[in-house]
Write an enzyme that holds these catalytic residues in place. Structure first.
Site, PDB file in Angstrom:
ATOM      1  N   ASN A   1       0.845  -1.202   0.000  1.00  0.00           N
ATOM      2  CA  ASN A   1       0.000   0.000   0.000  1.00  0.00           C
ATOM      3  C   ASN A   1       0.879   1.250   0.000  1.00  0.00           C
ATOM      4  OD1 ASN A   1       0.591   0.731   2.838  1.00  0.00           O
ATOM      5  ND2 ASN A   1      -0.404  -1.239   3.224  1.00  0.00           N
TER       6      ASN A   1
ATOM      7  N   ASP B   1      -4.156  -9.981  12.667  1.00  0.00           N
ATOM      8  CA  ASP B   1      -4.345  -8.594  13.097  1.00  0.00           C
ATOM      9  C   ASP B   1      -3.366  -8.361  14.247  1.00  0.00           C
ATOM     10  OD1 ASP B   1      -5.179  -6.204  14.318  1.00  0.00           O
ATOM     11  OD2 ASP B   1      -7.151  -6.415  13.380  1.00  0.00           O
TER      12      ASP B   1
HETATM   13  N1  CTP Z   1      -3.545  -3.344  12.196  1.00  0.00           N
HETATM   14  C1  CTP Z   1      -2.762  -4.417  12.595  1.00  0.00           C
HETATM   15  N2  CTP Z   1      -2.764  -5.558  11.896  1.00  0.00           N
HETATM   16  C2  CTP Z   1      -3.542  -5.698  10.808  1.00  0.00           C
HETATM   17  C3  CTP Z   1      -4.360  -4.634  10.372  1.00  0.00           C
HETATM   18  C4  CTP Z   1      -4.317  -3.460  11.103  1.00  0.00           C
HETATM   19  O1  CTP Z   1      -2.046  -4.275  13.586  1.00  0.00           O
HETATM   20  N3  CTP Z   1      -3.533  -6.839  10.139  1.00  0.00           N
HETATM   21  C5  CTP Z   1      -3.552  -2.129  13.010  1.00  0.00           C
HETATM   22  C6  CTP Z   1      -2.942  -0.901  12.351  1.00  0.00           C
HETATM   23  O2  CTP Z   1      -1.557  -0.790  12.599  1.00  0.00           O
HETATM   24  C7  CTP Z   1      -3.729   0.217  13.006  1.00  0.00           C
HETATM   25  C8  CTP Z   1      -5.105  -0.393  13.253  1.00  0.00           C
HETATM   26  O3  CTP Z   1      -4.907  -1.803  13.242  1.00  0.00           O
HETATM   27  O4  CTP Z   1      -3.219   0.554  14.260  1.00  0.00           O
HETATM   28  C9  CTP Z   1      -6.141  -0.038  12.243  1.00  0.00           C
HETATM   29  O5  CTP Z   1      -5.679  -0.369  10.947  1.00  0.00           O
HETATM   30  P1  CTP Z   1      -6.666  -0.499   9.721  1.00  0.00           P
HETATM   31  O6  CTP Z   1      -5.908  -0.921   8.511  1.00  0.00           O
HETATM   32  O7  CTP Z   1      -7.459   0.761   9.656  1.00  0.00           O
HETATM   33  O8  CTP Z   1      -7.596  -1.676  10.291  1.00  0.00           O
HETATM   34  P2  CTP Z   1      -8.272  -2.856   9.580  1.00  0.00           P
HETATM   35  O9  CTP Z   1      -8.678  -3.782  10.677  1.00  0.00           O
HETATM   36  O10 CTP Z   1      -7.401  -3.417   8.511  1.00  0.00           O
HETATM   37  O11 CTP Z   1      -9.565  -2.196   8.996  1.00  0.00           O
HETATM   38  P3  CTP Z   1     -10.083  -1.952   7.499  1.00  0.00           P
HETATM   39  O12 CTP Z   1     -11.251  -2.861   7.404  1.00  0.00           O
HETATM   40  O13 CTP Z   1     -10.451  -0.516   7.460  1.00  0.00           O
HETATM   41  O14 CTP Z   1      -8.964  -2.327   6.569  1.00  0.00           O
END
Ligand code: CTP
Length: 410
Positions: free
Chosen positions: A210, A307
């Site tokens: 990204n 996550d």
């Molecule tokens: N994050 C993480 N591990 C992941 C995805 C996200 O640790 N696999 C953490 C990011 O570092 C950030 C927070 O979660 O602190 C939010 O990231 P974001 O990408 O907005 O969250 P997602 O759960 O991926 O949500 P989205 O559905 O918007 O992609």
């Protein structure tokens, strides 16, 4: 809080706002500080050395080559004497000199020769303040570790209206008090930060990733170091120099990032997840480069990545504070609040990356800090500056119920 026992070098530059400085000297002294004024030549056209001597109780210095003054306290001694150098007003010219590393007079020489924090209160015409060269210098100075404070907005001496006014002495003094009393606020704390994107390999030459530049995560690392923390930075691939003093672990994929984070969890007090972790990775990494085929490639099967922050927040070794970062393009606040709850975080910092002025690759950012007890908006400012303001806000709110079950200071 006060300034008792603090030694301040107050630098005054040649701008109309210099007329406020005798009052500033009085306010700083009333708060308990010893104040030694250093004026630029141009400053003496706006405020007289006699008034400054009267209010500060010390002769102001204005000449690097003044033998008599140098004999009583040389400029290097003065640089060592100060607990903080405060420059108000800081003109566009001074910002340019400091950004260029010049030592062309006593004040700029002191700024280079001192190890203490340097606080800059810029004041100038609003068009000058918003000009690209000045903003580029502000950005550069933040990166160098200078602490730059936003000018006030309002009617200016030149008749224009906009940002560029020197805040009133009554408003500058509390900033100095809180700055000098918070400068080592995170001392003794072990802060673990993730930054940058992750790269999920498809084959030896291709990957899914990204646009994250890593700038905001690196700015958090630098701000935390600045506030005295012991910082470990787990970084995805970015084109940034490692922050001086941080322990940096370079990773590529989300799985590598997770295992680096878990290996440090036992010795972490605060976790800040700024990385833009790829949510999915290819189910298999092809050993050889995938060849173009006539009929095309229909799909690359994907599997979900772990996550990282949710794993950290639910771990038996959970740090005392877990802070997330969310970059959203719509329903910014609602999406971030949902993540705060779903991932069991103590706070989440959210920005709207659909706003072209801020976000992924820019040098500036604006963000909202959301906790279980409320929200606070931080308007657009350099990423370094935002990181420091957020860390200060978080640490000052810790005793105020930010994370009652996970207080940073028990
Ligand atoms: N994050 C993480 N591990 C992941 C995805 C996200 O640790 N696999 C953490 C990011 O570092 C950030 C927070 O979660 O602190 C939010 O990231 P974001 O990408 O907005 O969250 P997602 O759960 O991926 O949500 P989205 O559905 O918007 O992609």
């Amino acid at each position: 809080m006060n300034l008792i026992g603090k030694k301040i070098v107050l630098g005054i530059c040649g701008g109309i706002a210099a007329y406020k400085t005798p009052i500033l000297v009085r306010r700083l002294r009333q708060a308990g500080a010893e104040v030694q004024v250093v004026m630029t030549r141009a400053a003496t056209s706006f405020v007289t050395p006699t008034s400054i001597a009267a209010v500060s109780g010390r002769a102001p210095r204005d000449d690097l080559f003044d033998l008599q003054a140098e004999a009583s306290m040389g400029h290097i001694e003065l640089a060592r004497w100060a607990d903080c150098v405060l420059i108000a007003p800081a003109t566009a010219h001074l910002l340019g000199q400091l950004a260029g590393g010049l030592a062309s007079d006593l004040l700029t020489t002191l700024c280079l020769a001192t190890r203490c924090p340097v606080m800059l209160f810029p004041a100038m015409n609003n068009v000058m303040w918003e000009s690209r060269p000045v903003q580029a210098n502000v950005q550069r100075l933040s990166e160098f570790g200078y602490h730059i404070f936003q000018p006030d907005s309002g009617e200016q001496a030149c008749g224009e209206t906009g940002p560029g006014r020197l805040p009133e002495p009554e408003d500058i003094t509390p900033h100095v008090i809180s700055f000098l009393n918070t400068s080592r606020m995170l001392a003794g704390l072990r802060v673990l930060i993730t930054a940058g994107p992750t790269r999920e390999a498809i084959d030896p030459v291709r990957f899914i990733s990204n646009h994250s530049s890593g700038k905001q995560g690196y700015a958090f690392a630098e701000a935390a170091l600045d506030l005295g923390a012991d910082v470990t930075l787990v970084s995805g691939p970015v084109a940034l120099p490692p922050p001086k003093g941080a322990h940096v672990i370079q990773v590529q994929s989300a799985e590598q990032m997770l295992s680096a984070v878990l290996s440090k969890l036992n010795s972490t007090d605060v976790f800040i997840g700024v990385a833009a972790v790829a949510d999915y990775r290819p189910k298999e990494v092809h050993e050889q480069k995938i060849k173009r085929v006539e009929q095309g490639l229909d799909a690359i099967p994907l599997v979900a990545n772990p996550d990282i922050i949710a794993t950290v927040a639910s771990s038996p070794h959970r740090p005392r504070l877990v802070i997330g970062f969310a970059a959203e393009t719509q329903n910014t606040i609602a999406n971030a609040e949902a993540k705060l709850i779903r991932k069991k975080l103590d706070a989440i910092i959210v920005n709207d990356v659909a706003d072209k002025r801020i976000g992924f690759n820019g040098d500036n950012n604006a963000a909202t800090l959301i906790t279980a007890t409320g929200r606070k908006f931080f308007d657009q400012r350099p990423k370094h500056w935002l990181a420091r303001d957020l860390l200060l806000e978080l640490s000052s709110r810790l005793t105020g119920g930010l994370a009652p079950t996970n207080p940073l200071y028990p």
